[in-house]
Design a protein around this motif. Structure first.
Motif, PDB file in Angstrom:
ATOM      1  N   PHE A  49       0.909  -1.055   0.038  1.00 37.52           N
ATOM      2  CA  PHE A  49      -0.075  -0.087   0.117  1.00 37.52           C
ATOM      3  C   PHE A  49       0.915   1.181   0.173  1.00 37.52           C
ATOM      4  O   PHE A  49       0.532   2.345  -0.847  1.00 37.52           O
ATOM      5  N   LEU A  50       2.102   1.259   0.836  1.00 31.07           N
ATOM      6  CA  LEU A  50       2.708   2.352   0.752  1.00 31.07           C
ATOM      7  C   LEU A  50       4.071   1.755   0.637  1.00 31.07           C
ATOM      8  O   LEU A  50       4.945   1.973   1.922  1.00 31.07           O
ATOM      9  N   PRO A  51       4.829   1.322  -0.436  1.00 27.19           N
ATOM     10  CA  PRO A  51       6.089   0.544  -0.335  1.00 27.19           C
ATOM     11  C   PRO A  51       7.393   1.522  -0.048  1.00 27.19           C
ATOM     12  O   PRO A  51       8.413   1.207   0.264  1.00 27.19           O
ATOM     13  N   PHE A  52       7.284   2.745  -0.438  1.00 21.18           N
ATOM     14  CA  PHE A  52       8.304   3.871  -0.005  1.00 21.18           C
ATOM     15  C   PHE A  52       8.291   4.357   1.141  1.00 21.18           C
ATOM     16  O   PHE A  52       9.529   5.100   1.442  1.00 21.18           O
ATOM     17  N   THR A  53       7.448   3.931   1.997  1.00 25.05           N
ATOM     18  CA  THR A  53       7.631   4.479   3.395  1.00 25.05           C
ATOM     19  C   THR A  53       7.567   3.352   4.405  1.00 25.05           C
ATOM     20  O   THR A  53       7.456   3.652   5.548  1.00 25.05           O
ATOM     21  N   HIS A  54       7.767   2.136   3.740  1.00 23.26           N
ATOM     22  CA  HIS A  54       7.657   0.989   4.822  1.00 23.26           C
ATOM     23  C   HIS A  54       8.865  -0.123   4.189  1.00 23.26           C
ATOM     24  O   HIS A  54       9.148   0.004   3.142  1.00 23.26           O
ATOM     25  N   ASP A  55       9.293  -0.842   5.128  1.00 21.15           N
ATOM     26  CA  ASP A  55      10.185  -2.011   4.827  1.00 21.15           C
ATOM     27  C   ASP A  55       9.589  -3.473   5.302  1.00 21.15           C
ATOM     28  O   ASP A  55       8.754  -3.385   6.362  1.00 21.15           O
ATOM     29  N   MET A  56       9.983  -4.371   4.678  1.00 19.31           N
ATOM     30  CA  MET A  56       9.680  -5.654   5.095  1.00 19.31           C
ATOM     31  C   MET A  56      10.939  -6.261   5.803  1.00 19.31           C
ATOM     32  O   MET A  56      12.128  -6.257   5.156  1.00 19.31           O
ATOM     33  N   VAL A  57      10.806  -6.803   6.835  1.00 23.88           N
ATOM     34  CA  VAL A  57      11.716  -7.199   7.814  1.00 23.88           C
ATOM     35  C   VAL A  57      11.533  -8.472   8.464  1.00 23.88           C
ATOM     36  O   VAL A  57      10.509  -8.990   8.354  1.00 23.88           O
ATOM     37  N   ARG A  58      12.521  -9.136   9.049  1.00 26.21           N
ATOM     38  CA  ARG A  58      12.163 -10.524   9.413  1.00 26.21           C
ATOM     39  C   ARG A  58      12.012 -10.488  10.915  1.00 26.21           C
ATOM     40  O   ARG A  58      12.467  -9.531  11.513  1.00 26.21           O
ATOM     41  N   LYS A  59      11.062 -11.350  11.467  1.00 26.33           N
ATOM     42  CA  LYS A  59      11.013 -11.450  12.979  1.00 26.33           C
ATOM     43  C   LYS A  59      12.266 -12.058  13.529  1.00 26.33           C
ATOM     44  O   LYS A  59      12.699 -12.865  13.016  1.00 26.33           O
ATOM     45  N   ASN A  60      12.690 -11.421  14.847  1.00 28.16           N
ATOM     46  CA  ASN A  60      13.809 -11.730  15.332  1.00 28.16           C
ATOM     47  C   ASN A  60      13.571 -13.299  16.260  1.00 28.16           C
ATOM     48  O   ASN A  60      12.997 -13.303  17.059  1.00 28.16           O
ATOM     49  N   LYS A  61      13.909 -14.335  15.670  1.00 21.98           N
ATOM     50  CA  LYS A  61      13.616 -15.616  16.246  1.00 21.98           C
ATOM     51  C   LYS A  61      14.449 -15.951  17.342  1.00 21.98           C
ATOM     52  O   LYS A  61      13.960 -16.662  18.164  1.00 21.98           O
ATOM     53  N   GLY A  62      15.270 -15.073  17.814  1.00 22.55           N
ATOM     54  CA  GLY A  62      16.167 -15.268  18.769  1.00 22.55           C
ATOM     55  C   GLY A  62      15.595 -15.006  20.162  1.00 22.55           C
ATOM     56  O   GLY A  62      15.843 -14.955  21.215  1.00 22.55           O
ATOM     57  N   SER A  63      14.229 -14.104  19.843  1.00 23.66           N
ATOM     58  CA  SER A  63      13.569 -13.620  20.954  1.00 23.66           C
ATOM     59  C   SER A  63      12.452 -14.322  21.414  1.00 23.66           C
ATOM     60  O   SER A  63      11.729 -14.423  22.466  1.00 23.66           O
ATOM     61  N   ILE A  64      12.337 -15.540  20.725  1.00 20.43           N
ATOM     62  CA  ILE A  64      11.324 -16.283  20.762  1.00 20.43           C
ATOM     63  C   ILE A  64      11.745 -17.856  21.692  1.00 20.43           C
ATOM     64  O   ILE A  64      12.500 -18.361  21.323  1.00 20.43           O
ATOM     65  N   THR A  65      11.139 -17.775  22.899  1.00 20.48           N
ATOM     66  CA  THR A  65      11.341 -18.864  23.862  1.00 20.48           C
ATOM     67  C   THR A  65      10.389 -19.686  24.280  1.00 20.48           C
ATOM     68  O   THR A  65      10.643 -20.585  24.958  1.00 20.48           O
ATOM     69  N   ASP A  66       9.246 -19.256  23.866  1.00 19.85           N
ATOM     70  CA  ASP A  66       8.156 -19.794  24.578  1.00 19.85           C
ATOM     71  C   ASP A  66       7.787 -21.065  23.774  1.00 19.85           C
ATOM     72  O   ASP A  66       7.978 -21.051  22.694  1.00 19.85           O
TER      73      ASP A  66
END
Length: 314
Positions: A49-66
């Motif tokens: 919808f607004l590709p020039f003012t947003h970025d696609m990034v990955r979730k940080n798997k290192g923070s997932i412990t549950d």
């Protein structure tokens, strides 16, 4: 410039792609089984919808412990592998060629930039999220500062230490020249292989269709010839081959095989002189593709359904 880029993207119908992508992701999420891909596509839809003012990034798997999150992550990895093999790699290759083509047209450069930014997401949307460009840049700046502190031996700042529990992995997913070249070469090899194999497959199918048509014609001709012979001479000949020009292989007295492709015993033609009937049945090789094709098409099925055929009704 970013706002201008979004406006150009909007008027080039980018919003339509955004809506379609978001709805596709929503449907896949509702299906539950494909939720990991669906959630990623919904985030990708937001980005479009607004590709020039947003970025696609990955979730940080290192923070997932549950434990529950770990179980979901394991399942998501399985879905990711399936998606990449079935869709991801092909969409990625198509995206590369699309980017190249749009850059060449000049007017399509805004679209090319958007696609180039999101090739990683197209290849694998699992665990991808959409965040603002400013937030991504700030997080990247902090990551760079933390690395600089590590290299120089300076104690990390509180802001840098907080990145250890950051929800996002904001480091750019760069595509190396080697990766692009290897992907393009693989695509070329696949296309060359298809160019070699497909004509042969089509030729084989064409030959089979021709043999089926020939066999059906021979079946119809043999029936008419035998009935005509009986009508002219008032009897059957002891040799079926003497009553028709269609090649037949003897199967004993008053019986013969009608061959398919000259090697398959597709039909058995038998004569009953007393009842003056012609019996046409499936032969020993009836399950062969050519034999089956002839017996199941309109003419072959019609002849088999009329058997035994009385020559007096000719």
């Amino acid at each position: 410039m970013r706002i201008l880029g979004n406006i150009i993207w909007f008027f080039m119908a980018g919003w339509i792609l955004a809506i379609l992508t978001y709805l596709s992701g929503l449907i896949l999420t509702i299906l539950v089984v494909t939720a990991p891909v669906g959630l990623g596509l919904m985030e990708y839809g937001k980005f479009l919808f607004l590709p020039f003012t947003h970025d696609m990034v990955r979730k940080n798997k290192g923070s997932i412990t549950d434990a529950v999150h770990m179980t979901y992550q394991t399942y998501a990895n399985i879905v990711k592998v399936i998606y990449i093999i079935v869709f991801g790699i092909w969409l990625f290759i198509g995206g590369i060629f699309t980017v190249i083509g749009q850059f060449i047209t000049i007017i399509g450069i805004p679209c090319a930039i958007v696609l180039a930014k999101s090739l990683g997401t197209i290849f694998n949307p699992v665990d991808k999220v959409c965040i603002s460009h400013d937030l991504a840049e700030e997080l990247r700046r902090r990551v760079a500062a933390a690395k600089a502190d590590e290299i120089s031996g300076v104690q990390q700042s509180a802001a840098a230490e907080s990145l250890q529990n950051c929800e996002y992995d904001v480091m750019p997913q760069k595509l190396s020249v080697v990766t692009i070249v290897a992907t393009v070469c693989s695509m070329v090899l696949v296309l060359l292989a298809a160019a070699v194999v497909l004509p042969r497959v089509n030729l084989l199918a064409t030959r089979e269709d021709a043999e089926i048509s020939k066999l059906t014609t021979n079946l119809m001709t043999a029936e008419i010839d035998i009935r005509t012979y009986n009508m002219g001479y008032g009897k059957f000949s002891s040799d079926l081959s003497a009553m028709t020009n269609v090649p037949l292989i003897s199967n004993g007295v008053n019986s013969a095989y009608l061959m398919g492709a000259n090697i398959y015993k597709c039909f058995v033609i038998s004569l009953d002189a007393k009842k003056k009937t012609i019996t046409i049945e499936k032969g020993p090789d009836a399950e062969n593709k050519i034999c089956k094709g002839a017996s199941e098409n309109h003419y072959g099925a019609e002849i088999l359904s009329r058997s035994p055929i009385s020559v007096e009704s000719f």
